[in-house]
Design an enzyme around this catalytic site. Structure first.
Site, mmCIF file in Angstrom:
data_model
loop_
_atom_site.group_PDB
_atom_site.id
_atom_site.type_symbol
_atom_site.label_atom_id
_atom_site.label_comp_id
_atom_site.label_asym_id
_atom_site.label_seq_id
_atom_site.Cartn_x
_atom_site.Cartn_y
_atom_site.Cartn_z
ATOM 1 N N SER A 137 40.552 28.534 41.565
ATOM 2 C CA SER A 137 40.369 28.831 40.144
ATOM 3 C C SER A 137 39.443 27.822 39.465
ATOM 4 O O SER A 137 38.270 27.722 39.798
ATOM 5 C CB SER A 137 41.737 28.896 39.468
ATOM 6 O OG SER A 137 41.645 29.318 38.136
ATOM 7 N N ASP B 12 36.013 31.207 34.270
ATOM 8 C CA ASP B 12 36.300 30.106 35.188
ATOM 9 C C ASP B 12 35.878 30.505 36.595
ATOM 10 O O ASP B 12 35.292 31.578 36.810
ATOM 11 C CB ASP B 12 37.772 29.702 35.118
ATOM 12 C CG ASP B 12 38.707 30.767 35.683
ATOM 13 O OD1 ASP B 12 38.297 31.937 35.738
ATOM 14 O OD2 ASP B 12 39.846 30.429 36.055
ATOM 15 N N ASP C 101 37.220 31.645 39.266
ATOM 16 C CA ASP C 101 37.611 32.905 39.911
ATOM 17 C C ASP C 101 37.622 34.074 38.948
ATOM 18 O O ASP C 101 38.041 35.172 39.318
ATOM 19 C CB ASP C 101 38.956 32.763 40.626
ATOM 20 C CG ASP C 101 40.138 32.657 39.672
ATOM 21 O OD1 ASP C 101 39.945 32.159 38.545
ATOM 22 O OD2 ASP C 101 41.253 33.048 40.054
ATOM 23 N N ASP D 74 39.299 34.904 36.193
ATOM 24 C CA ASP D 74 40.458 35.481 35.507
ATOM 25 C C ASP D 74 40.712 34.850 34.141
ATOM 26 O O ASP D 74 41.619 35.272 33.425
ATOM 27 C CB ASP D 74 41.714 35.421 36.374
ATOM 28 C CG ASP D 74 42.139 34.012 36.757
ATOM 29 O OD1 ASP D 74 41.468 33.042 36.346
ATOM 30 O OD2 ASP D 74 43.160 33.873 37.462
#
Length: 443
Positions: free
Chosen positions: A99, A238, A240, A242
């Site tokens: 992440s 960010d 990833d 999400d």
């Protein structure tokens, strides 16, 4: 030793549990548990970290040993993997990502066949199998691997379908910062195909630069880009994809609390939404008060999107999120999605015919200071010294302040949060409490 944290498995690359040997075993254990529904097919996606190649191969081998077929998606946002798991009828989806963390870290998290986080019972069964000897399926029953070439296009169309078909972003100039992460290929295209003029940022990953000076956790460069290009707004994802934060035309950072309010207000005013909104213990007091002015109920969940999701499901509500920018619109997707959340905000701008700055002005954000205290050992937050310090701060601030201490679920940190009316006072109290945490943590 417990493997799963609040969002899968995560750690420094090369250190337990993020070693190729362990991830191989994790793939096998997950395959034994998740591949029992008759479909026996999992989808694997990743972000742009260099270690993703290694862990992708390890997971592929583990699933194959368990007799589970693998569909490889390549670099794709986490929520895209949740969506594709559903639409391609997978047994599960697997994400290789840490992440918002730096490239030295990586992680593995799972989605169920319905595109939701795994329940605790399934994680516990995977944990149990990790302690068992690894077996290998008969040669004829080994899993096969195949790469899905059109995954990006499928997800782009899905994102666009979450807003009205007639919505146009024409005449909007948007800077889109993808954090050199998983959304670098798909996010700019979504906004461009809806008519926006897009200036790309953070779309040149090299395996090492994910989240480095860019993205939702470091919005300074995006603020400058919005000013230089005289853009209407900026969107920062960010690593990833999400989470999302946005920048208005004046350079003001709008976090997940403000964006969640804008979405909730649009749902209430335009669609008559009657459900409630779920925040977390970290959500700003200003969000809670603004939601109450909409005559909608507001509940705080534990920190972590899975806990927000749990409360939403329990209440039968649709909207929730975290100040970090992890926003759930369960009438649009099963999980938090930075691109989709941004689209809902842009749709609200068009529906209301107002700028982002005007929509955000309805929320008064109270000063909030968060101090992360790194500690390699467990800290007893019920220590008498800690409780006395918290009580003293709460008495000093009265009803207009909040204190929250919690251990991070993904990093060796104690998070100290203080919120109140006056920024200087809040910052001072936060540092005082952080000093107490360091004292308790000292060997």
């Amino acid at each position: 030793m417990k493997t799963f944290g609040t969002d899968g498995v995560r750690g420094a690359v090369g250190q337990w549990p993020m070693t190729p040997e362990f991830v191989l075993k994790l793939g096998w254990a997950a395959g034994m548990v998740l591949g029992q529904d008759g479909r026996r097919r999992v989808l694997i996606g990743k972000d742009t970290r260099i270690s993703g190649y290694m862990f992708e191969s390890a997971l592929e081998a583990g699933f194959s040993a368990a007799g589970v077929d693998v569909r490889l998606l390549g670099p794709m946002p986490t929520p895209a993997i949740a969506y594709l798991t559903r639409t391609l009828r997978g047994s599960a989806g697997v994400v290789i990502s840490a992440s918002h963390n730096p490239f030295q870290d990586n992680g593995v998290k799972f989605f169920s066949a319905t595109g939701e986080k795994l329940p605790d019972s399934i994680e516990a069964e995977i944990e149990r199998l990790l302690g068992e000897p690894m077996t290998v399926a008969e040669p004829a029953a080994l899993g096969k691997a195949q790469r899905i070439d059109d995954a990006g296009g499928r997800y782009i169309e899905f994102c666009k379908s979450t807003v009205d078909i007639g919505l146009s972003l024409a005449n909007l100039k948007i800077v889109v910062d993808c954090a050199h992460g998983a959304a670098y290929q798909v996010a700019p295209r979504v906004f461009m195909e809806l008519g926006a003029q897009v200036i790309r940022m953070g779309t040149e990953p090299d395996g090492l630069n994910i989240n480095d000076g860019v993205g939702s956790t470091d919005p300074g460069a995006l603020q400058r880009a919005v000013a230089v290009h005289r853009a209407d707004l900026g969107i920062a994802l960010d690593g990833d994809g999400d989470r999302v934060i946005m920048i208005d035309a004046d350079g003001r950072v709008l976090d997940g609390d403000i964006l969640l309010y804008i979405i909730a207000a649009d749902r209430k005013n335009r669609l008559g939404y009657r459900g409630g909104v779920v925040g977390t213990q970290m959500s700003n007091l200003g969000l809670e008060l603004a939601i109450e002015r909409l005559s909608l109920p507001f509940i705080r969940a534990r920190v972590g999107d899975r806990y927000v999701h749990e409360v939403l499901k329990q209440q039968g509500w649709l909207l929730g999120g975290e100040s970090s920018g992890h926003i759930l619109c369960l009438d649009r997707h099963t999980t938090g999605d930075g691109i989709i959340a941004a689209l809902q905000v842009l749709a609200a701008m068009r529906h209301e015919q107002k700028s982002l700055r005007e929509l955000a002005s309805a929320v008064r954000i109270y000063p909030q200071t968060l101090v992360n205290v790194r500690t390699e050992q467990k800290v007893d937050l019920e220590d008498p010294r800690m409780r006395a310090a918290v009580r003293q701060v709460e008495q000093a601030m009265g009803a207009s302040g909040r204190v929250l201490l919690r251990a991070s679920g993904t990093e060796p940190l104690i998070r100290v949060m203080v919120e109140g009316e006056h920024a200087d006072e809040v910052a001072r109290h936060a540092e005082d409490l952080a000093a107490v945490v360091r004292e308790i943590a000292a060997p």
